[in-house]
Design an enzyme around this catalytic site. Structure first.
Site, PDB file in Angstrom:
ATOM      1  N   LYS A 163       0.842  -1.187   0.000  1.00 39.40           N
ATOM      2  CA  LYS A 163       0.000   0.000   0.000  1.00 39.40           C
ATOM      3  C   LYS A 163       0.884   1.246   0.000  1.00 39.40           C
ATOM      4  CE  LYS A 163      -1.534   1.953   3.479  1.00 39.40           C
ATOM      5  NZ  LYS A 163      -1.674   2.651   4.764  1.00 39.40           N
ATOM      6  N   ASP A 192      -2.771  -5.850   2.432  1.00 43.98           N
ATOM      7  CA  ASP A 192      -3.403  -4.970   3.413  1.00 43.98           C
ATOM      8  C   ASP A 192      -3.141  -5.667   4.737  1.00 43.98           C
ATOM      9  OD1 ASP A 192      -5.241  -3.956   5.344  1.00 43.98           O
ATOM     10  OD2 ASP A 192      -6.401  -3.081   3.718  1.00 43.98           O
ATOM     11  N   HIS A 193      -2.199  -5.137   5.525  1.00 47.21           N
ATOM     12  CA  HIS A 193      -1.734  -5.936   6.655  1.00 47.21           C
ATOM     13  C   HIS A 193      -2.815  -6.185   7.701  1.00 47.21           C
ATOM     14  CE1 HIS A 193      -1.068  -2.068   8.715  1.00 47.21           C
ATOM     15  NE2 HIS A 193      -0.953  -2.741   9.845  1.00 47.21           N
ATOM     16  N   LYS A 197      -3.949  -9.777  10.432  1.00 40.12           N
ATOM     17  CA  LYS A 197      -4.046  -9.774  11.899  1.00 40.12           C
ATOM     18  C   LYS A 197      -4.921 -10.954  12.339  1.00 40.12           C
ATOM     19  CE  LYS A 197      -3.527  -4.750  12.397  1.00 40.12           C
ATOM     20  NZ  LYS A 197      -2.393  -4.537  13.263  1.00 40.12           N
ATOM     21  N   GLU A 231      -5.063   5.591  17.084  1.00 41.28           N
ATOM     22  CA  GLU A 231      -3.627   5.477  17.339  1.00 41.28           C
ATOM     23  C   GLU A 231      -3.192   6.595  18.281  1.00 41.28           C
ATOM     24  OE1 GLU A 231      -1.189   4.054  13.815  1.00 41.28           O
ATOM     25  OE2 GLU A 231      -2.595   5.439  12.879  1.00 41.28           O
ATOM     26  N   ASP A 250      -4.972   6.797   3.944  1.00 36.42           N
ATOM     27  CA  ASP A 250      -4.033   5.944   4.674  1.00 36.42           C
ATOM     28  C   ASP A 250      -4.738   4.794   5.389  1.00 36.42           C
ATOM     29  OD1 ASP A 250      -1.387   5.393   5.689  1.00 36.42           O
ATOM     30  OD2 ASP A 250      -2.052   6.155   7.632  1.00 36.42           O
ATOM     31  N   HIS A 255      -7.801  -0.337   5.192  1.00 39.64           N
ATOM     32  CA  HIS A 255      -8.021  -1.143   6.400  1.00 39.64           C
ATOM     33  C   HIS A 255      -9.480  -1.108   6.887  1.00 39.64           C
ATOM     34  CE1 HIS A 255      -3.753  -1.136   6.216  1.00 39.64           C
ATOM     35  NE2 HIS A 255      -3.537  -0.050   6.911  1.00 39.64           N
ATOM     36  N   LYS A 358      -4.898   9.681  14.333  1.00 37.99           N
ATOM     37  CA  LYS A 358      -3.640   9.652  15.069  1.00 37.99           C
ATOM     38  C   LYS A 358      -3.767  10.602  16.262  1.00 37.99           C
ATOM     39  CE  LYS A 358      -0.726   8.333  11.181  1.00 37.99           C
ATOM     40  NZ  LYS A 358      -0.508   6.919  11.571  1.00 37.99           N
TER      41      LYS A 358
END
Ligand code: NDP
Ligand code: BG6
Length: 508
Positions: A163, A192-193, A197, A231, A250, A255, A358
């Site tokens: 990404k 897409d990490h 998970k 985050e 982002d 995600h 964030k």
């Protein structure tokens, strides 16, 4: 048929024999932070074929020894490996390095020779751990020298694309087109990490390996859904990328849209890549356009904001515009909250609220599913306020698990009610280590299982929802951007968004 020595569970295929992993961007942050530690862990767990060769490619003049040093530093910092380690030593012997400019055609001829030398006849996985602007050049060069072409006898070719996958619908389409010019869709793994998970994978198990949840997983019983990815970190050292991306590109386009579809999808007919991804696509297609691109109508269902200075984890932190590398007049959003609705029999009328930012007070990613209250309040004499709704909370991180809130009788001779939680925690239930997302995804790509990767149509459909928001924001630039104090749960506008429907954000 010989079985793949590193298969597990459902993921079985003929042995790939020799395998080579080519990392473009071998001297970069992603390689050091995620890829080398993942390769190490997989090696340690005997999940990789013994003949795996890793070829790192980048500009820096590292040489084989320099690349091995990068690995040693990476393992020390990110995999807590200190001093002599047999696994690291055996891995180091299989690391090779090729120096060169990725825009230079000759590099790819040298790569071909290198692969023939270190891993002849191998299946090859190319990993694009490089600035996205270089993706097209690498793809084209790989195609031009024939490195994308699969050959017989296990000499498969696959490519992992990091990404961001494009910056809008048009760029994602042209990237897909370019990839398809040289690779078949089955060879392309868009990472897409979040999909790697454990808790995200568990969403499918929770929904489709249990009979009791599916009957109530719909508009008759579910009131609304909140998906939060909060985050505490700021932009860190990534201003160069982030300032032109923002939270919507982002986090939401990829995600959060993946999480949304895993909650909203219909049951697949089988746990196969195409079946799962088809059902996710149906769910994504059912999302109502968030913005009317012609009129900009819908903007009031989206809140964006930027963090100002404040306190996080007991430290004073600067505002976004004072972070290193950020344009002082930046209007890039670091907070987004939005409401989406799905046009489907299952979800019509059930709002999904998505939120990411964030510099919030707490790092937490969770999906909260709030159920409707019982139709009759038979305890109203003893509980004058309406009983709390049942709430199912899927804790993606950091406290991985699932909790269910329900009403219980307080121990007493009187009838008194109180909400209680029933908790499942990965740590206390299973113990042991939870694999890192990159371990799972790297292994899946080596095995050739694309279930946990984004398909071409998914990324495009997701951009089709998100790009009009960027266009509308661009058209309304003059209005600037609200701020929120670092360490607070976002701007007042975000609370107003959900309060208007009679709900409140879960503040964890
Ligand atoms: P870095 O800037 O740290 O690394 C970029 C790499 O690309 C370096 O190895 C650099 O080599 C190499 N490179 C750049 N230009 C050339 C060139 N012309 N020829 C040869 N090599 C070149 O980036 P990251 O590792 O942070 O990010 C890589 C990708 O992964 C990006 O797409 C990013 O969005 C994505 N990503 C990164 C994450 C992270 O945690 N870092 C998380 C999620 C995604 P050299 O320095 O030797 O010139
Ligand atoms: C990345 C984003 O994809 O995900 C980062 O680019 C973000 O900005 C990160 O910090 C969050 O990932 P995780 O796994 O820490 O939730």
């Amino acid at each position: 048929m010989t079985l793949n020595p590193f298969h597990d569970g459902l993921r079985i295929e003929p042995s790939p024999g020799a395998v080579a992993l080519v990392i473009f961007g071998a001297s970069g942050d992603l390689t050091k932070r995620k890829l080398l530690p993942a390769i190490y862990q997989l090696t340690r767990l005997h999940r990789l074929p013994p003949r795996l060769a890793v070829v790192g490619v980048a500009n820096s003049p590292l040489g084989d020894e320099g690349f091995r040093k990068v690995m040693a530093e990476s393992l020390e910092e990110f995999a807590r490996v200190e001093g002599p380690d047999e696994v690291a030593d055996s891995l180091a012997r299989n690391l090779h390095y090729l120096e060169g400019d990725l825009t230079d055609a000759d590099l790819y001829r040298r790569l071909e020779s290198k692969l023939a030398e270190v891993s002849p006849g191998a299946g090859v996985l190319f990993y694009l751990a490089i600035p996205p602007s270089l993706g097209p050049a690498v793809t084209t060069h790989l195609g031009a020298v024939g490195l994308s072409r699969e050959q017989d006898q296990g000499q498969w070719r696959r490519i992992i694309v990091e990404k961001p996958f494009g910056t809008d619908l048009a760029s994602a389409r042209s990237l897909n087109q370019l990839l398809h010019d040289h690779f078949d869709e089955e060879q392309i793994f868009r990472i897409d990490h979040y999909l790697g998970k454990e808790t995200v994978q568990n969403l499918m198990v929770f929904r489709f390996a249990n009979g009791m949840f599916e009957p109530i997983w719909n508009r008759r019983y579910i009131d609304h859904v909140q998906i939060t990815a909060a985050e505490t970190v700021g932009v860190e050292q990534r201003a160069g990328y982030y300032d032109s991306a923002g939270a919507l590109r982002d986090m939401v386009q990829n995600h959060l849209m993946q999480l949304l579809t895993l909650i909203a999808m219909e049951p697949p007919v089988a746990f196969t890549a195409e079946s799962v991804r088809d059902r996710k696509m149906d769910a994504l297609r059912s999302v109502q356009p968030i913005i009317n691109p012609a009129t900009g109508e819908g903007l009031d269902a989206i809140v964006r904001a930027q963090y100002a200075d404040g306190w996080v984890d007991g430290h004073v932190v600067p505002g976004y515009c004072d972070e290193p590398g950020v344009n002082k007049a930046s209007t890039t959003e670091t907070f987004v909250a939005l409401k989406v609705q799905l046009d489907s029999w299952r979800w019509a009328g059930v709002p999904f609220y998505l939120r990411t930012a964030k510099r919030l007070p707490k790092r937490v990613t969770e999906i909260a599913i709030q159920f409707k209250r019982p139709p009759l309040q038979i305890f109203k004499q003893v509980s004058p306020t309406p009983v709390a709704s049942n709430l199912l909370i899927i804790n993606v991180q950091p406290d991985e698990g699932i909790s269910l809130r329900f009403e219980a009788k307080l121990p007493s001779t009187r009838m008194q009610l109180a909400p209680v939680m029933m908790n499942f925690r990965y740590g206390s239930t299973f113990g042991g280590e939870v694999p890192e997302a990159y371990e799972t995804l790297l292994l899946d790509a080596l095995i050739g299982d694309p279930t946990l990767f984004a398909r071409h149509d998914f990324v495009e459909a997701s951009w089709a929802l998100i790009s009009p928001i960027h266009q509308a924001w661009a058209a309304h630039k003059a209005t600037g951007i609200p701020t929120y104090e670092a360490g607070e749960w976002g701007p007042a506008e975000a609370h107003a968004l959900i309060n208007a429907d009679g709900y409140r954000w879960r503040t964890q």
